[in-house]
Design a protein around this motif. Structure first.
Motif: not given
Length: 419
Positions: A379-381, A407-415
């Motif tokens: 996902v994006t910032d 592009v700075h990105t991150s990983f969505l892990e869990a709710r």
């Protein structure tokens, strides 16, 4: 459950058989309705006038008796031609002609309005038929001919009364009552047949309209389908903030080459159906599938964007895929990418409608998906900021994306459990 009486069921089958006697494979619903009304009217009228031939012969009026006899004979011939050729042209034209001509001839043969018990009113079936089954371009012309024929008999009344021997007044009175009842019954049967056929046509059209509407809503969001059905063209919108998700099956190309076409389509359909069901439960709008790729959005025509629902969808898709198998290969893995921002959306095409989304946000979400590691939701910032503290997110860092640069990105892990 209420059961239909056997007699009513038999009558219904008989009526259906009579109505369809002239149907051709190429007939549309309108033509079948016209043929049904024509067949019922002709057959019923022949049944009504047959006793008149017997009565007139019995009363010593052979000329008058010959007129209904001619009608019955030509009607039988017309119905046989209709059944053999499936063309109703001869029956239509002969019925219209006989309705206009034969009652005035019977009127003359019997000695005028009173002596004939107003038999000329049988000609009223001509304009009624012109409206319901004869495909006359100007039905009012037929009605005008009927009116002129009636009016033309008025000055001839004294001549006809003098030329034709009078019937017993009691017979004339009975025939008046029978004529009125017969003509009314013929009109009622013709109109009832027309209404029944019209209602069947309306029901078929409504069913087809509902089916088309369901098909339309299978490929378009409800709000867009409503606008399209209302005739709005073109449909093009700009939305300031929409969440966009792309999901793609890892190594799908090699997977598709190792299974049969039937297995591939069957298993992929089962997977995508579960994707659709989850999206619907979360209030996320599926846009389309492109091969094995899945595109969905939150916001736009469905209202305000709900990034949490989109994140839940991403995590849910990953779980559904892991539990699925395609061609015997279990543990399907996905790459998923999400971005949020402005998009343009619209319907393109005339014969095969497609509602699609465009713009930098869509391109970025696609790049998030294609550059994600196997099994990751990248996902994006902007997405991270929109999700807040409800989800566990791991920073990845700067990723070089085609056409976008770093592009700075991150990983969505869990709710998170407490979210």
């Amino acid at each position: 459950m209420e059961r239909t009486p056997p007699g009513a069921e038999t009558a219904s089958r008989l009526l259906a058989a009579v109505a369809s006697v002239g149907f051709a494979i190429e007939d549309d619903d309108d033509r079948r309705m016209e043929k049904s009304v024509l067949t019922f009217t002709a057959l019923f009228t022949a049944m009504v006038v047959t006793p008149w031939a017997v009565f007139y012969y019995a009363l010593g009026r052979p000329v008058a008796a010959a007129i209904p006899t001619v009608y019955v004979a030509f009607t039988v011939i017309g119905l046989l031609i209709l059944r053999r050729t499936r063309s109703d042209r001869w029956l239509r034209s002969s019925q219209l002609t006989m309705f206009l001509v034969l009652p005035p001839l019977a009127h003359i043969a019997l000695g005028g309005f009173v002596q004939s018990s107003a038999v000329i009113l049988f000609s009223l079936a001509a304009p009624v038929g012109a409206l319901s089954f004869t495909r006359v371009g100007r039905p009012w012309v037929v009605f005008a001919v009927f009116t002129v024929a009636v009016a033309a008999m008025v000055p001839l009344e004294p001549i006809l009364q003098a030329a034709v021997p009078a019937l017993d007044p009691a017979v004339v009175t009975v025939f008046f009552a029978v004529n009125i009842a017969s003509i009314s019954t013929i009109m009622y049967v013709a109109m009832a047949s027309y209404v029944r056929s019209r209602d069947r046509l309306a029901a078929a059209l409504a069913e087809e309209r509902d089916r088309s509407d369901r098909l339309l809503r299978n490929v378009l969001p409800d709000a867009i389908a409503d606008r399209l059905a209302a005739g709005e063209r073109p449909i093009a919108d700009r939305y300031d903030r929409v969440g966009v998700l792309f999901a793609d099956i890892v190594e799908f190309t090699s997977l598709s080459e190792s299974v049969t076409a039937d297995d591939l389509v069957h298993d992929l359909n089962g997977l995508l159906r579960e994707f659709d069901a989850l999206a619907a439960r979360l209030g996320v709008t599926k846009v389309k599938t492109i091969g094995d790729a899945y595109l969905a959005i939150s916001g736009g025509p469905s209202g305000a964007v709900d990034l949490a629902a989109l994140a839940d969808l991403a995590l849910g898709l990953r779980g559904i895929a892991a539990a699925h198998a395609i061609g015997g290969r279990s543990g399907i893995r996905l790459r998923i990418g999400i971005d949020v921002g402005p998009v343009v959306a619209g319907v393109i095409g005339d014969s095969r409608f497609l509602w699609d989304v465009y713009g930098a946000t869509v391109n970025t979400a696609s790049r998030m998906q294609s550059s994600a590691p196997v099994g990751a939701v990248q996902v994006t910032d902007r997405v991270v900021a929109g999700l807040g503290d409800a989800f566990a997110v791991t920073e990845r860092g700067i990723v070089e994306l085609k056409g976008l640069g770093g592009v700075h990105t991150s990983f969505l892990e869990a709710r998170l459990a407490n979210a």
